[in-house]
Design a protein around this motif. Structure first.
Motif, PDB file in Angstrom:
ATOM      1  N   HIS A  28       0.816  -1.213   0.000  1.00 27.71           N
ATOM      2  CA  HIS A  28       0.000   0.000   0.000  1.00 27.71           C
ATOM      3  C   HIS A  28       0.850   1.264   0.000  1.00 27.71           C
ATOM      4  N   GLN A  29       2.040   1.164   0.553  1.00 27.37           N
ATOM      5  CA  GLN A  29       2.877   2.358   0.680  1.00 27.37           C
ATOM      6  C   GLN A  29       3.610   2.719  -0.610  1.00 27.37           C
ATOM      7  N   ILE A  30       3.693   1.755  -1.538  1.00 23.92           N
ATOM      8  CA  ILE A  30       4.454   2.052  -2.762  1.00 23.92           C
ATOM      9  C   ILE A  30       3.697   1.785  -4.059  1.00 23.92           C
TER      10      ILE A  30
ATOM     11  N   HIS B 253       0.292  -9.745   4.760  1.00 26.41           N
ATOM     12  CA  HIS B 253      -0.628  -8.713   5.262  1.00 26.41           C
ATOM     13  C   HIS B 253       0.169  -7.593   5.913  1.00 26.41           C
ATOM     14  N   HIS B 254       0.100  -6.415   5.331  1.00 24.48           N
ATOM     15  CA  HIS B 254       0.816  -5.271   5.902  1.00 24.48           C
ATOM     16  C   HIS B 254      -0.182  -4.126   6.085  1.00 24.48           C
ATOM     17  N   PHE B 255      -0.926  -4.184   7.152  1.00 19.60           N
ATOM     18  CA  PHE B 255      -1.877  -3.149   7.620  1.00 19.60           C
ATOM     19  C   PHE B 255      -3.194  -3.033   6.840  1.00 19.60           C
ATOM     20  N   THR B 256      -3.198  -3.228   5.528  1.00 16.76           N
ATOM     21  CA  THR B 256      -4.431  -2.998   4.776  1.00 16.76           C
ATOM     22  C   THR B 256      -5.242  -4.284   4.614  1.00 16.76           C
TER      23      THR B 256
ATOM     24  N   ILE C  44       1.747 -11.648   9.078  1.00 18.41           N
ATOM     25  CA  ILE C  44       1.109 -10.366   9.429  1.00 18.41           C
ATOM     26  C   ILE C  44       2.196  -9.413   9.913  1.00 18.41           C
ATOM     27  N   ASN C  45       2.195  -8.210   9.384  1.00 15.72           N
ATOM     28  CA  ASN C  45       3.144  -7.201   9.833  1.00 15.72           C
ATOM     29  C   ASN C  45       2.597  -6.447  11.041  1.00 15.72           C
ATOM     30  N   GLU C  46       3.397  -6.364  12.071  1.00 15.97           N
ATOM     31  CA  GLU C  46       3.091  -5.574  13.265  1.00 15.97           C
ATOM     32  C   GLU C  46       1.655  -5.743  13.772  1.00 15.97           C
ATOM     33  N   PRO C  47       1.323  -6.972  14.190  1.00 17.61           N
ATOM     34  CA  PRO C  47      -0.016  -7.193  14.737  1.00 17.61           C
ATOM     35  C   PRO C  47      -0.284  -6.287  15.938  1.00 17.61           C
TER      36      PRO C  47
ATOM     37  N   SER D 167      12.275  -1.930  14.860  1.00 18.06           N
ATOM     38  CA  SER D 167      12.425  -0.876  15.859  1.00 18.06           C
ATOM     39  C   SER D 167      12.981   0.370  15.189  1.00 18.06           C
ATOM     40  N   TYR D 168      12.661   1.499  15.780  1.00 18.75           N
ATOM     41  CA  TYR D 168      13.085   2.790  15.236  1.00 18.75           C
ATOM     42  C   TYR D 168      13.673   3.695  16.315  1.00 18.75           C
ATOM     43  N   THR D 169      13.030   3.659  17.506  1.00 16.50           N
ATOM     44  CA  THR D 169      13.408   4.592  18.557  1.00 16.50           C
ATOM     45  C   THR D 169      13.171   3.932  19.908  1.00 16.50           C
TER      46      THR D 169
ATOM     47  N   GLN E 282       9.359  12.773  14.234  1.00 15.98           N
ATOM     48  CA  GLN E 282       9.446  13.333  15.593  1.00 15.98           C
ATOM     49  C   GLN E 282       9.911  12.321  16.629  1.00 15.98           C
ATOM     50  N   TRP E 283      10.367  11.169  16.154  1.00 16.73           N
ATOM     51  CA  TRP E 283      10.888  10.174  17.096  1.00 16.73           C
ATOM     52  C   TRP E 283      12.323  10.531  17.456  1.00 16.73           C
ATOM     53  N   GLU E 284      12.708  10.182  18.675  1.00 19.22           N
ATOM     54  CA  GLU E 284      14.092  10.429  19.083  1.00 19.22           C
ATOM     55  C   GLU E 284      15.052   9.640  18.180  1.00 19.22           C
TER      56      GLU E 284
ATOM     57  N   THR F 249      13.557  -6.958  10.310  1.00 16.16           N
ATOM     58  CA  THR F 249      12.777  -6.826   9.080  1.00 16.16           C
ATOM     59  C   THR F 249      12.449  -5.372   8.758  1.00 16.16           C
ATOM     60  N   GLU F 250      12.666  -4.478   9.715  1.00 14.87           N
ATOM     61  CA  GLU F 250      12.546  -3.033   9.467  1.00 14.87           C
ATOM     62  C   GLU F 250      13.447  -2.320  10.457  1.00 14.87           C
ATOM     63  N   ASN F 251      14.118  -1.267   9.990  1.00 12.04           N
ATOM     64  CA  ASN F 251      14.941  -0.432  10.856  1.00 12.04           C
ATOM     65  C   ASN F 251      15.409   0.736   9.984  1.00 12.04           C
TER      66      ASN F 251
ATOM     67  N   ALA G  88      16.476  -3.200   5.863  1.00 16.97           N
ATOM     68  CA  ALA G  88      16.266  -1.800   6.242  1.00 16.97           C
ATOM     69  C   ALA G  88      14.864  -1.337   5.853  1.00 16.97           C
ATOM     70  N   TRP G  89      14.348  -0.394   6.617  1.00 18.58           N
ATOM     71  CA  TRP G  89      13.125   0.319   6.213  1.00 18.58           C
ATOM     72  C   TRP G  89      13.516   1.742   5.902  1.00 18.58           C
ATOM     73  N   SER G  90      13.375   2.149   4.659  1.00 17.47           N
ATOM     74  CA  SER G  90      12.691   1.406   3.630  1.00 17.47           C
ATOM     75  C   SER G  90      13.495   1.466   2.341  1.00 17.47           C
TER      76      SER G  90
ATOM     77  N   TYR H 151       4.641   6.148   1.019  1.00 19.09           N
ATOM     78  CA  TYR H 151       3.476   6.718   1.699  1.00 19.09           C
ATOM     79  C   TYR H 151       3.489   6.262   3.144  1.00 19.09           C
ATOM     80  N   GLU H 152       3.819   7.209   4.031  1.00 17.80           N
ATOM     81  CA  GLU H 152       3.969   6.876   5.448  1.00 17.80           C
ATOM     82  C   GLU H 152       2.611   7.026   6.154  1.00 17.80           C
ATOM     83  N   TRP H 153       1.660   6.189   5.751  1.00 17.41           N
ATOM     84  CA  TRP H 153       0.361   6.098   6.419  1.00 17.41           C
ATOM     85  C   TRP H 153      -0.228   7.467   6.759  1.00 17.41           C
ATOM     86  N   GLY H 154      -0.469   8.250   5.723  1.00  9.56           N
ATOM     87  CA  GLY H 154      -1.110   9.558   5.941  1.00  9.56           C
ATOM     88  C   GLY H 154      -0.338  10.707   5.338  1.00  9.56           C
TER      89      GLY H 154
ATOM     90  N   THR I 231      10.460  10.898   4.873  1.00  5.03           N
ATOM     91  CA  THR I 231      11.191  10.142   3.851  1.00  5.03           C
ATOM     92  C   THR I 231      12.140   9.131   4.506  1.00  5.03           C
ATOM     93  N   PHE I 232      11.707   7.880   4.483  1.00  8.74           N
ATOM     94  CA  PHE I 232      12.466   6.769   5.063  1.00  8.74           C
ATOM     95  C   PHE I 232      13.377   6.110   4.020  1.00  8.74           C
ATOM     96  N   GLY I 233      13.323   6.540   2.760  1.00  5.00           N
ATOM     97  CA  GLY I 233      13.917   5.753   1.687  1.00  5.00           C
ATOM     98  C   GLY I 233      15.431   5.756   1.589  1.00  5.00           C
TER      99      GLY I 233
HETATM  100  C1  BGC Z   1       5.491  -0.195   9.530  1.00  5.26           C
HETATM  101  C2  BGC Z   1       5.767   0.549   8.250  1.00  5.26           C
HETATM  102  C3  BGC Z   1       6.002   2.016   8.558  1.00  5.26           C
HETATM  103  C4  BGC Z   1       7.217   2.134   9.441  1.00  5.26           C
HETATM  104  C5  BGC Z   1       7.599   3.562   9.819  1.00  5.26           C
HETATM  105  C6  BGC Z   1       6.289   0.268  10.706  1.00  5.26           C
HETATM  106  O1  BGC Z   1       5.375   0.560  11.702  1.00  5.26           O
HETATM  107  O2  BGC Z   1       5.542  -1.578   9.330  1.00  5.26           O
HETATM  108  O3  BGC Z   1       4.698   0.336   7.395  1.00  5.26           O
HETATM  109  O4  BGC Z   1       6.125   2.782   7.411  1.00  5.26           O
HETATM  110  O5  BGC Z   1       7.039   1.407  10.623  1.00  5.26           O
HETATM  111  O6  BGC Z   1       6.599   4.179  10.541  1.00  5.26           O
END
Ligand code: BGC
Length: 400
Positions: free
Chosen positions: A21-23, A115-118, A159-162, A259-261, A283-285, A311-313, A349-351, A356-359, A364-366
């Protein structure tokens, strides 16, 4: 002092991740498309064409492979594959099968997220995850994905991030919009039960398709850090938001660590990061060590039998040097984890792309920049550096 690099273990996954959905663009049959065109949400802009990866997936894969990556995690879209309840699109299954074969032809091992959110609009309209029969419907969809994953796919994520699905359901149920300044809203417990059941049903379906596929799911780690004396509060806060989902992966082949922060927890709950810390565009640390904490916490809960795969960072930034710096810090953590004997089997890596960052398209994570008008892709320096490590098969171990 610098340390010698750490060699990737045999078969280590080295890649980048995306979600359909994001791309893809024009995912018009999904629940998110409806939300994006509704009022009363905090969605700033709709996804529309996104990165047009539905048509340009070959360019994405060409770039990732040429950068040196050996793995690509992407998702298939339920709303396209089953546009109406019980009706499966052969054309869309063939589309995703071409992607799998396209990846393999370029030397990229595909990791497929089912399944990734949608979800399809019809699934949402009948009550979503907590409606009667939802688990069976998901299992049937998973089984229908056989033509896509039955061969050439070594890893499948059900399923991504249940945990984020349950958190979003909690918000929706209470009629709340947006997240608190620190921590996560309370997840909807019925949704938690439903997605755990859906995952277990999906694992069975995937193994029935081919028992050699390595199957798991991915969990969002907020890296909860207890202030002195707040250990019990932190554990209680984390349990319904994270641990219950990590524990549900026992018996799987692997678990995706995302994980991100970090989030600090005091006696009264989450503490917003101080005003003067460096923040990313979300706005994450800015906290590259997050992944190390997330890996160690996950390993403690699942034990050595369940492989850990990052699977994401990554970070959303308009300063690519900060992105490279973040990845260097994160890889240092991954290398340290490997040296300590953690069963880490990959880093994605993400991404892969700005997306499209959900909204909103603004965060820009790319690793790869995307011009949203021409859809032109440009690999950033961070992508060139990260990709090149795939060729050396070595993780840098930087000075502590
Ligand atoms: C999600 C991605 C999202 C990323 C950055 C994760 O929650 O799996 O879809 O873009 O984090 O917010």
């Amino acid at each position: 002092m610098t340390h010698t690099p750490v060699q990737f273990p045999e078969g280590f996954l080295w890649g980048a991740s995306t979600a359909a959905h994001q791309i893809e663009g024009n995912n018009t049959n999904s629940d998110w498309w409806v939300k994006e065109h509704s009022t009363g949400t905090n969605i700033q802009e709709p996804s529309l064409d996104a990165c047009d990866s539905y048509h340009r997936w070959d360019e994405d894969m060409d770039l990732l492979a040429s950068l040196g990556f050996t793995d690509y995690r992407f998702s298939v879209e339920w709303a396209r594959i089953e546009p109406a309840e019980g009706h499966f699109s052969r054309a869309e299954l063939a589309h995703y099968r071409r992607m799998v074969e396209g990846a393999v032809a370029r030397g990229l091992r595909p990791m497929i997220t089912l399944h990734h959110f949608t979800v399809p609009q019809w699934f949402e309209a009948r009550g979503g995850w907590t409606a009667e029969g939802a688990v069976e419907l998901f299992a049937r969809y998973v089984s229908a994905c056989a033509p896509v994953i039955a061969s050439d796919v070594s890893h499948v994520c059900t399923i991504n991030e249940p945990n984020m699905i349950a958190v979003m359901a909690g918000l929706a149920k209470r009629g709340e919009i947006g997240f608190p300044p620190a921590g996560l809203p309370f997840p909807d417990e019925d949704t938690t039960v439903a997605v755990v059941a859906a995952h277990h049903a999906a694992v069975k379906e995937v193994r029935a398709i081919d028992p050699s596929i390595k199957v798991g799911w991915t969990v969002a780690n907020q890296v909860y850090q207890a202030e002195p004396g707040a250990e019990a509060v932190t554990a209680a806060y984390r349990q319904p938001r994270e641990d219950v989902f990590i524990e549900a992966s026992r018996g799987d082949d692997w678990i995706g660590v995302q994980s991100y922060t970090r989030t600090k927890i005091g006696a009264d709950g989450p503490i917003p990061a101080p005003a003067d810390v460096e923040r990313t565009l979300t706005q994450w640390e800015y906290y590259p060590s997050a992944v190390g904490h997330a890996l160690r916490h996950t390993a403690e809960l699942v034990g050595p039998e369940v492989a850990l795969i990052v699977t994401e960072n990554g970070i959303a930034t308009d300063d690519d040097a900060r992105r490279s710096d973040y990845y260097a810090g994160a890889l240092n953590e991954v290398a340290a984890g490997l040296e300590d004997g953690l069963n880490i089997q990959g880093y994605l890596a993400w991404s892969a792309l700005d997306n499209y960052e959900w909204g909103s398209f603004k965060p820009t994570f790319g690793l790869i920049a995307v011009d949203l008008e021409t859809f032109e892709r440009t690999a950033r320096d961070s992508a060139k550096w990260l990709g090149s490590l795939g060729r050396t098969r070595e993780l840098p171990r930087l000075a502590d």
